[in-house]
Design an enzyme around this catalytic site. Structure first.
Site, PDB file in Angstrom:
ATOM      1  CE  LYS A 176      -1.702  -1.533   3.720  1.00  0.00           C
ATOM      2  NZ  LYS A 176      -2.420  -1.779   4.981  1.00  0.00           N
ATOM      3  CB  THR A 211      -5.853   8.373   6.969  1.00  0.00           C
ATOM      4  OG1 THR A 211      -4.798   8.917   7.774  1.00  0.00           O
ATOM      5  CG2 THR A 211      -6.135   9.321   5.813  1.00  0.00           C
ATOM      6  N   GLY A 213      -7.159   3.831  10.726  1.00  0.00           N
ATOM      7  CA  GLY A 213      -7.784   2.543  10.437  1.00  0.00           C
ATOM      8  C   GLY A 213      -7.849   2.184   8.971  1.00  0.00           C
ATOM      9  CB  THR A 214      -6.417   3.629   5.857  1.00  0.00           C
ATOM     10  OG1 THR A 214      -5.092   3.751   6.411  1.00  0.00           O
ATOM     11  CG2 THR A 214      -7.083   4.982   5.868  1.00  0.00           C
ATOM     12  N   GLY A 215      -5.583   0.812   7.014  1.00  0.00           N
ATOM     13  CA  GLY A 215      -5.025  -0.512   6.749  1.00  0.00           C
ATOM     14  C   GLY A 215      -5.939  -1.627   7.217  1.00  0.00           C
ATOM     15  CB  CYS A 216      -7.919  -2.069  10.323  1.00  0.00           C
ATOM     16  SG  CYS A 216      -6.611  -1.880  11.546  1.00  0.00           S
TER      17      CYS A 216
END
Length: 273
Positions: A176, A211, A213-216
């Protein structure tokens, strides 16, 4: 009667509701998947930072895994925050006994505000015990560098980092690129390296601090799509669209790094003619 897709998230709890277990279950629900959970840690956090972390005892983690395995038909699962090497080893041993389907590994290491969420001595355990079990790994660029020693800054370094991760046993690498600020680009670039080929996905870069928690959320949407039987590359594309909508349509909650909008993607789909 159609079978209801069921997924599992193994991660930490976020009292602010923007990341971790809370973000995962919200995302599963929005994508029409029944979500189950195994908590590895309880954190005290909000949009301003992480203030306390309590790791769940190993017997309680094992009991949660057993309870889910014995009563639900899980077809895909994701792993997020694990905390330390002991939890990683405990989980790896349990996964040898239980079949939860396709595994998406989100190597959560550092919170948005900079707090460490994985002890340094756990990185080796993560690489040796869990990466070989994963169908997909979804690191951001700092996480990819921590796992491979390679700083990703362009296509060539992305490919080099992915090759190292695949040599560790993971099948598909999704790097990402949200942390890449090269030339203040207006485009966010993600790299996908899979047995089906190598691909690049791009989306606009939105000017927002919200942003958290974007990865979760991205990995949870990917897991939900796999649980529904979607092909891997289509699942990645849906996850990219989901998180892009969640960032673009900000909720403007909190004084710090606020959460993303978990219902934005569904609303956009409903509004389309």
């Amino acid at each position: 009667m159609n079978k209801i897709a069921q997924a599992l998230t193994i991660a930490g709890s976020d009292s602010g509701g923007g990341a971790g277990i809370q973000a995962d279950l919200k995302t599963f629900q929005m994508q029409g998947v029944f979500g189950t959970s195994v908590l590895t840690a309880v954190t005290a956090q909000n949009t301003l930072g992480v203030f306390d972390v309590h790791l769940v005892p190993l017997p309680t983690i094992t009991a949660q895994l057993k309870a889910v395995a014995e009563d639900f038909d899980i077809s895909a699962f994701k792993i997020g925050m694990l905390g330390n090497a002991e939890i990683i080893s405990c989980l790896a041993q349990a996964l040898a006994e239980y079949d939860f389907g396709r595994l998406v590994l989100d190597p959560v290491m550092i919170a948005k505000g900079g707090a460490s969420l994985l002890q340094q001595n756990a990185v080796h355990a993560l690489k040796t015990e869990l990466l070989p079990l994963a169908e997909v790994i979804t690191p951001n660029l700092p996480e990819a560098e921590a796992l491979t020693g390679i700083a990703v800054c362009d296509d060539d370094s992305a490919a080099a980092a992915a090759a190292v991760l695949q040599d560790m046993g993971v099948k598909t690498v999704v790097l990402k690129g949200g942390h890449l600020q090269q030339s203040q680009s207006e485009v966010c670039r993600d790299w996908i390296f899979s047995p089906e080929g190598d691909f690049v996905l791009e989306s606009p870069r939105f000017p927002t601090r919200h942003t958290h928690g974007t990865g979760c959320t991205f990995s949870a949407c990917l897991t939900a799509e796999l649980a529904k039987g979607q092909p891997l590359l289509q699942a990645v594309k849906t996850a990219k669209d989901f998180i892009s909508a969640a960032i673009e349509h900000s909720l403007n909650i909190g004084a710090g790094h606020g959460p993303t909008n978990h219902w934005a993607y569904a609303r956009i789909k409903q509004e389309r003619p």
